[in-house]
Write a protein that holds these residues in place. Structure first.
Motif, PDB file in Angstrom:
ATOM      1  N   TRP A 181       0.816  -1.208   0.000  1.00 38.93           N
ATOM      2  CA  TRP A 181       0.000   0.000   0.000  1.00 38.93           C
ATOM      3  C   TRP A 181       0.851   1.259   0.000  1.00 38.93           C
ATOM      4  O   TRP A 181       0.583   2.210  -0.714  1.00 38.93           O
ATOM      5  CB  TRP A 181      -0.940   0.016   1.204  1.00 38.93           C
ATOM      6  N   ALA A 182       1.892   1.216   0.825  1.00 42.03           N
ATOM      7  CA  ALA A 182       2.739   2.398   0.933  1.00 42.03           C
ATOM      8  C   ALA A 182       3.369   2.722  -0.423  1.00 42.03           C
ATOM      9  O   ALA A 182       3.453   3.880  -0.821  1.00 42.03           O
ATOM     10  CB  ALA A 182       3.811   2.170   1.990  1.00 42.03           C
ATOM     11  N   GLU A 183       3.772   1.688  -1.129  1.00 45.94           N
ATOM     12  CA  GLU A 183       4.400   1.919  -2.425  1.00 45.94           C
ATOM     13  C   GLU A 183       3.396   2.390  -3.467  1.00 45.94           C
ATOM     14  O   GLU A 183       3.769   2.922  -4.510  1.00 45.94           O
ATOM     15  CB  GLU A 183       5.113   0.643  -2.899  1.00 45.94           C
ATOM     16  N   HIS A 184       2.117   2.151  -3.199  1.00 49.72           N
ATOM     17  CA  HIS A 184       1.091   2.670  -4.100  1.00 49.72           C
ATOM     18  C   HIS A 184       0.515   3.971  -3.569  1.00 49.72           C
ATOM     19  O   HIS A 184      -0.668   4.267  -3.762  1.00 49.72           O
ATOM     20  CB  HIS A 184      -0.012   1.641  -4.318  1.00 49.72           C
ATOM     21  N   ASP A 185       1.344   4.685  -2.799  1.00 53.09           N
ATOM     22  CA  ASP A 185       0.992   6.037  -2.390  1.00 53.09           C
ATOM     23  C   ASP A 185      -0.170   6.098  -1.404  1.00 53.09           C
ATOM     24  O   ASP A 185      -0.971   7.027  -1.442  1.00 53.09           O
ATOM     25  CB  ASP A 185       0.679   6.878  -3.647  1.00 53.09           C
ATOM     26  N   CYS A 186      -0.298   5.081  -0.578  1.00 57.58           N
ATOM     27  CA  CYS A 186      -1.292   5.139   0.490  1.00 57.58           C
ATOM     28  C   CYS A 186      -0.563   5.145   1.822  1.00 57.58           C
ATOM     29  O   CYS A 186       0.060   4.155   2.181  1.00 57.58           O
ATOM     30  CB  CYS A 186      -2.216   3.932   0.445  1.00 57.58           C
ATOM     31  N   PRO A 187      -0.618   6.261   2.553  1.00 58.75           N
ATOM     32  CA  PRO A 187       0.061   6.292   3.847  1.00 58.75           C
ATOM     33  C   PRO A 187      -0.600   5.351   4.864  1.00 58.75           C
ATOM     34  O   PRO A 187      -1.793   5.084   4.776  1.00 58.75           O
ATOM     35  CB  PRO A 187      -0.082   7.748   4.287  1.00 58.75           C
ATOM     36  N   LEU A 188       0.205   4.845   5.784  1.00 58.04           N
ATOM     37  CA  LEU A 188      -0.317   3.925   6.787  1.00 58.04           C
ATOM     38  C   LEU A 188       0.106   4.355   8.177  1.00 58.04           C
ATOM     39  O   LEU A 188       1.228   4.844   8.356  1.00 58.04           O
ATOM     40  CB  LEU A 188       0.265   2.531   6.588  1.00 58.04           C
ATOM     41  N   VAL A 189      -0.759   4.139   9.130  1.00 56.04           N
ATOM     42  CA  VAL A 189      -0.360   4.176  10.525  1.00 56.04           C
ATOM     43  C   VAL A 189      -0.681   2.803  11.096  1.00 56.04           C
ATOM     44  O   VAL A 189      -1.799   2.302  10.963  1.00 56.04           O
ATOM     45  CB  VAL A 189      -1.088   5.278  11.304  1.00 56.04           C
ATOM     46  N   ILE A 190       0.346   2.186  11.673  1.00 58.00           N
ATOM     47  CA  ILE A 190       0.207   0.798  12.107  1.00 58.00           C
ATOM     48  C   ILE A 190       0.236   0.723  13.616  1.00 58.00           C
ATOM     49  O   ILE A 190       1.097   1.330  14.269  1.00 58.00           O
ATOM     50  CB  ILE A 190       1.340  -0.072  11.524  1.00 58.00           C
ATOM     51  N   HIS A 191      -0.735  -0.016  14.152  1.00 58.76           N
ATOM     52  CA  HIS A 191      -0.695  -0.314  15.578  1.00 58.76           C
ATOM     53  C   HIS A 191      -0.367  -1.783  15.757  1.00 58.76           C
ATOM     54  O   HIS A 191      -1.027  -2.659  15.196  1.00 58.76           O
ATOM     55  CB  HIS A 191      -2.038  -0.012  16.249  1.00 58.76           C
ATOM     56  N   VAL A 192       0.671  -2.048  16.547  1.00 61.06           N
ATOM     57  CA  VAL A 192       1.051  -3.425  16.828  1.00 61.06           C
ATOM     58  C   VAL A 192       0.761  -3.711  18.292  1.00 61.06           C
ATOM     59  O   VAL A 192       1.118  -2.925  19.166  1.00 61.06           O
ATOM     60  CB  VAL A 192       2.547  -3.665  16.517  1.00 61.06           C
ATOM     61  N   ASP A 193       0.092  -4.811  18.516  1.00 61.69           N
ATOM     62  CA  ASP A 193      -0.276  -5.235  19.863  1.00 61.69           C
ATOM     63  C   ASP A 193       0.950  -5.283  20.775  1.00 61.69           C
ATOM     64  O   ASP A 193       2.004  -5.768  20.380  1.00 61.69           O
ATOM     65  CB  ASP A 193      -0.906  -6.629  19.761  1.00 61.69           C
TER      66      ASP A 193
END
Lengths: 338, 567
Positions: B23-35
């Motif tokens: 997704w990031a490489e397709h220009d969609c920013p991400l915010v990730i939460h890891v348990d």
């Protein structure tokens, strides 16, 4: 189920565990590679005796399905089985010269190994002529199944032993080591199984199939049991009670649904009837090391009408194709695993 | 840049990293939460794997537990961070680490650009929900759930029971209508900021902290307050089984997933290499459909649930062994039983086999052997003719016979002379169609030419068997379709009665018509025989009032006496 009978079962389980510990002292390690076992590995346990012919295919079959480590108890083989297994990188081998029968047909030895090495693992306990078929076996490895079982909070996976036989007398076909035994032994009985519930252990008692039809038509009560629970997420304190037919604690035996639904289940293809069967039957009758003084094998020998062995094949025998066929015939079920 | 993702991960971070990178490489920013339960080293590795991507960020880690507020809290933190740091986002999509994209990201972006003001969030009122497990629909919102369902199941259940018993109810905050739905949503910036910056947020948060599974209701309820246009469906394909746990997708689902035209799917088995390989790394064929169509997948999974809960009727196997009367059909399909017909009509089964399209067996439960159609020693599925084997478990025998031949109608003869252990089973089986001529056994005794005291004793046994069978058929629990004549009644209109009895059987040309009739046995001297039995103290009452003169029988046909119908 009263508190008293629950307590009795508990004592019985403790007795099995104690027995397992006592009998385990006769086990001598030949090659112990259990240190290589990783936390999520799926393990296979088996007791064997002179199985050089069958082992190569057995190992190949289960490696392909995704078993990562094999633990064998060798009951005094003299055909090189021990050395063969010791040379396999994913096998651990113990040997034992003591009586198979007095170790409850090998179950005491395996209970010990299961408790010691199987804790927290999915453990498959089979004979080396039993081949597990589960839903989607052709497209999904066995850990897909165990992952799913675990996510569904299921601790044990039920199967039925399906006797496979060739078309024609059993002795007429020779089995070459390493080959698929079901290439020729590919026929089975599809719909003559009888089920009863065992009230004390809660498991199903299944009889029927070609052996009941040919050997035990006059004495069905003695026909061999076909219910098997070979795949269990093992915990210390579990114990197989009688072969892999039933376990304690009894909740592990509830692999069937009682309210009309179908639980996910599999089949153990049984490659018992190949040309080696006759020699085996003769040997076992002499050794008297099998269940009920090898009554089963004696019945077979009595029923051998020709020197080629019994012929199980009949016009309604089904030829094995794949697991989907078994599912349609009602011999196993996908349940809600899709 | 118009679409951003919030991703919740708790296991199999290697797969999550692959998807995040995609997704990031397709220009969609991400915010990730890891348990927070994930070990620190593993988390560090995960961060490292994504460190080259500028538009991937991580939130502080919370300890998450299924079904609790912690999941909503994590989502909120991540969503706030995403909106703040990427101000150009139009839509925010909530996904998990085990979601996988099924269509090119550009298609999803195009789709969302075409629906700039639409919130894709499944959101239905508690009355309309059928998929929740354990009956907790509305109750999720009116009771308190301080105990963990996974860890303290007993306490959880008891506390719910306690609240039910005392009628304790929470007040639902003003301005809030509880809605439920899939937790995987895609909201517009406008709706999401409204939810996150609501002046009443504190009130709602306090309320939802004690709601059961708030991740399925928090955003679903609050979106209703602010959204301009809600499409009440999730863009993530996610199916649940009867335990409320998501179905898992494997490599062999590839074709199904492809044809579903859904944008994302959950949950993917972490070792489904083919799926990850195909959807992340292969050039996706541009699909011309714009709308997701998960109908086919729906059917596959609905069938699985059906199989698990209802099963296949009439099947007894090692994972389906229903308790008595819970079989959902004791046998697989309808079958017919003719009791007493083979005594009255010579060669009845062969005649019937010729006339109909059914498989007509003889006396399956004869004491000597199971008389399979055509005199075969073995029947479909490998059923043996051996009487011992059959009598060992007659219910299993009959159920298997019907199951094995479920594409062909099965018919068999029965009589008082046969093994009777099966009678409660067939009487309570709604698939059984049973036609009975009572007293027909007397005819075969009459023909037998044995010593009379033997005959007399046998007659007593047969009559007792038959009376018991009839009372089974008339019992309260009986569900078979039954028609009973006494021998005398039947003989009043033998042809009409026979026609009625066989009418339901299939034949090659529509319903069966009688062009030929089977030959009846001779009656001369039968009345005398019955009288002899009676003189010996054995009254064959099930025969009915057989006229004393044999000739009389065929001539007198009183109109008032008609066969009676039971059920």
């Amino acid at each position: 189920m009263t508190a008293l009978s629950r307590y009795r079962l508990r004592l019985q389980r403790k007795r099995f565990l104690l027995r397992a510990w006592r009998k385990s002292r006769a086990l001598k390690p030949v090659e112990n590679r259990t240190g290589h076992i990783r936390p999520r590995d799926i393990l296979c346990f088996a007791t064997i005796r002179n199985e050089m012919a069958r082992l190569p295919y057995f190992l190949e079959y289960y490696r392909d399905r995704g078993i990562q480590h094999f633990l064998f108890v060798d009951n005094d083989s003299d055909d090189g089985t021990r050395a063969y297994l010791a040379a396999q990188k994913d096998c651990s081998v113990w040997t034992c010269a003591e009586s198979y029968k007095r170790a409850r047909f090998g179950m005491d030895w395996l209970n010990h190994l299961l408790g010691k090495y199987g804790h927290g693992h999915w453990c498959l306990t089979v004979d080396c002529d039993e081949f597990l078929v589960y839903p989607f076996v052709d497209t999904r490895p066995i850990n897909a199944l165990t992952d799913w079982l675990e996510a569904s909070s299921i601790k044990s996976f039920g199967t039925m032993l399906l006797d496979m036989y060739p078309k024609g007398p059993v002795g007429a076909f020779s089995y070459a080591p390493g080959c698929d035994p079901f290439e020729k032994s590919c026929w089975f009985d599809s719909g003559n199984y009888m089920i009863q519930k065992n009230p004390s252990f809660g498991n199903l008692w299944i009889q029927g199939g070609p052996r009941a039809r040919v050997f035990f038509a006059d004495d069905p009560k003695s026909a061999p049991a076909l219910n098997k629970i070979p795949l269990v997420r093992w915990q210390r304190g579990y114990a197989y009670a009688s072969s892999t037919h039933m376990l304690l604690p009894r909740g592990l035996n509830l692999v069937y649904d009682e309210w009309g639904g179908e639980k996910t289940s599999g089949i153990l293809l049984h490659a018992k009837f190949t040309d080696t069967f006759q020699n085996k039957a003769q040997e076992e009758v002499q050794r008297r090391e099998h269940f009920a003084n090898s009554k089963e094998y004696r019945a077979y020998l009595a029923a051998l009408d020709t020197d080629q062995g019994p012929n199980f094949w009949m016009q309604f025998s089904e030829k094995f194709i794949n697991w989907r066929q078994l599912e349609i015939l009602g011999l196993m079920s996908k349940g809600n695993w899709a | 840049m118009s679409l951003g993702f919030v991703m919740l991960c708790h296991s199999n971070l290697d797969r999550a990293a692959q998807v995040a990178r995609h997704w990031a490489e397709h220009d969609c920013p991400l915010v990730i939460h890891v348990d927070a339960k994930v070990p620190a080293t593993e988390f560090a590795g995960f961060q490292q794997a994504l460190s080259d991507l500028k538009n991937v960020q991580f939130t502080p880690r919370l300890r998450c537990e299924w079904g609790t507020w912690s999941l909503v809290q994590a989502t909120k933190i991540a969503a706030k961070q995403l909106l703040k740091n990427f101000p150009k986002l139009g839509h925010v999509y909530l996904t998990s680490g085990s979601c996988l994209t099924l269509r090119p990201v550009s298609e999803l972006q195009t789709y969302l650009r075409a629906h700039p003001q639409t919130d894709f969030i499944e959101s239905v009122t508690t009355q309309d929900v059928q998929w929740t497990v354990g009956g907790l629909n509305e109750e999720r919102f009116i009771y308190r759930f301080p105990f963990s369902w996974k860890r303290n199941r007993k306490l959880f259940d008891r506390y719910v029971a306690l609240q039910r018993f005392f009628g304790l109810r929470r007040k639902i905050p003003k301005g809030l209508t509880p809605h439920l739905g899939s937790q995987w949503w895609c909201l517009t910036r406008q709706t999401l900021t409204a939810i996150l910056t609501d002046p009443d947020a504190e009130v709602f948060d306090r309320y939802f902290k004690r709601v059961w599974i708030p991740d399925e209701s928090y955003f679903q309820s609050l979106a209703r307050r602010y959204a301009i246009h809600i499409e009440s469906r999730s863009l993530t394909l996610s199916k649940f089984d009867f335990q409320g746990k998501p179905h898992v997708f494997y490599d062999d689902h590839l074709r199904l997933l492809r044809r579903s035209d859904c944008f994302l799917a959950r949950k993917i088995w972490h070792k489904a290499d083919l799926l990850y390989q195909t959807f992340l790394y292969q050039e996706q064929i541009e699909s011309f459909k714009t709308e997701p169509a998960p109908g086919k997948i729906d059917r596959v999974f609905a069938k699985a649930v059906e199989r698990r809960t209802r099963g296949r009727p009439g099947l007894y196997m090692h994972s389906r062994f229903p308790n008595w009367d819970w079989e959902n059909g004791k046998t697989a399909v309808e079958y017919s039983v003719f009791h007493g017909f083979s005594e009255l009509f010579e060669d009845f089964d062969h005649w019937l086999a010729r006339r109909s399209n059914a498989q007509v067996h003889g006396h399956l439960f004869a004491p000597e052997r199971a008389e399979f159609a055509g005199g075969d020693p073995i029947a479909k599925g490998g059923l043996s003719e051996s009487a011992t084997l059959r009598d060992y478990n007659p219910e299993a025998f009959l159920a298997a016979l019907i199951w094995n031949a479920r594409s062909e109608r099965q018919v068999f003869q029965f009589s008082a002379r046969d093994r009777q252990k099966i009678t409660p089973f067939i009487a309570s089986d709604s698939n059984a169609r049973i036609h009975v001529i009572t007293g027909a056994w007397a005819l075969s005794l009459f023909k037998s030419n044995r010593n009379f005291d033997e005959i007399r004793n046998e007659a007593a046994v047969l009559q007792r068997n038959e009376v018991e069978f009839i009372s089974e058929l008339r019992a309260l629990y009986a569900r078979a379709q039954v028609k009973i004549w006494s021998l005398t009644e039947f003989l009043e209109y033998p042809i009409e009665n026979l026609a009625e009895a066989v009418a339901h059987l299939p034949s090659a040309t529509g319903p069966m018509h009688l062009e030929t009739v089977p030959r009846m046995v001779q009656f001369k001297g039968f009345a005398k025989f019955l009288q002899n039995l009676k003189n010996q103290g054995m009254r064959a009452h099930v025969v009915g009032d057989f006229p004393s003169d044999d000739m009389e029988l065929m001539s007198i046909k009183p109109a008032s006496v008609r066969p009676y119908v039971v059920r």
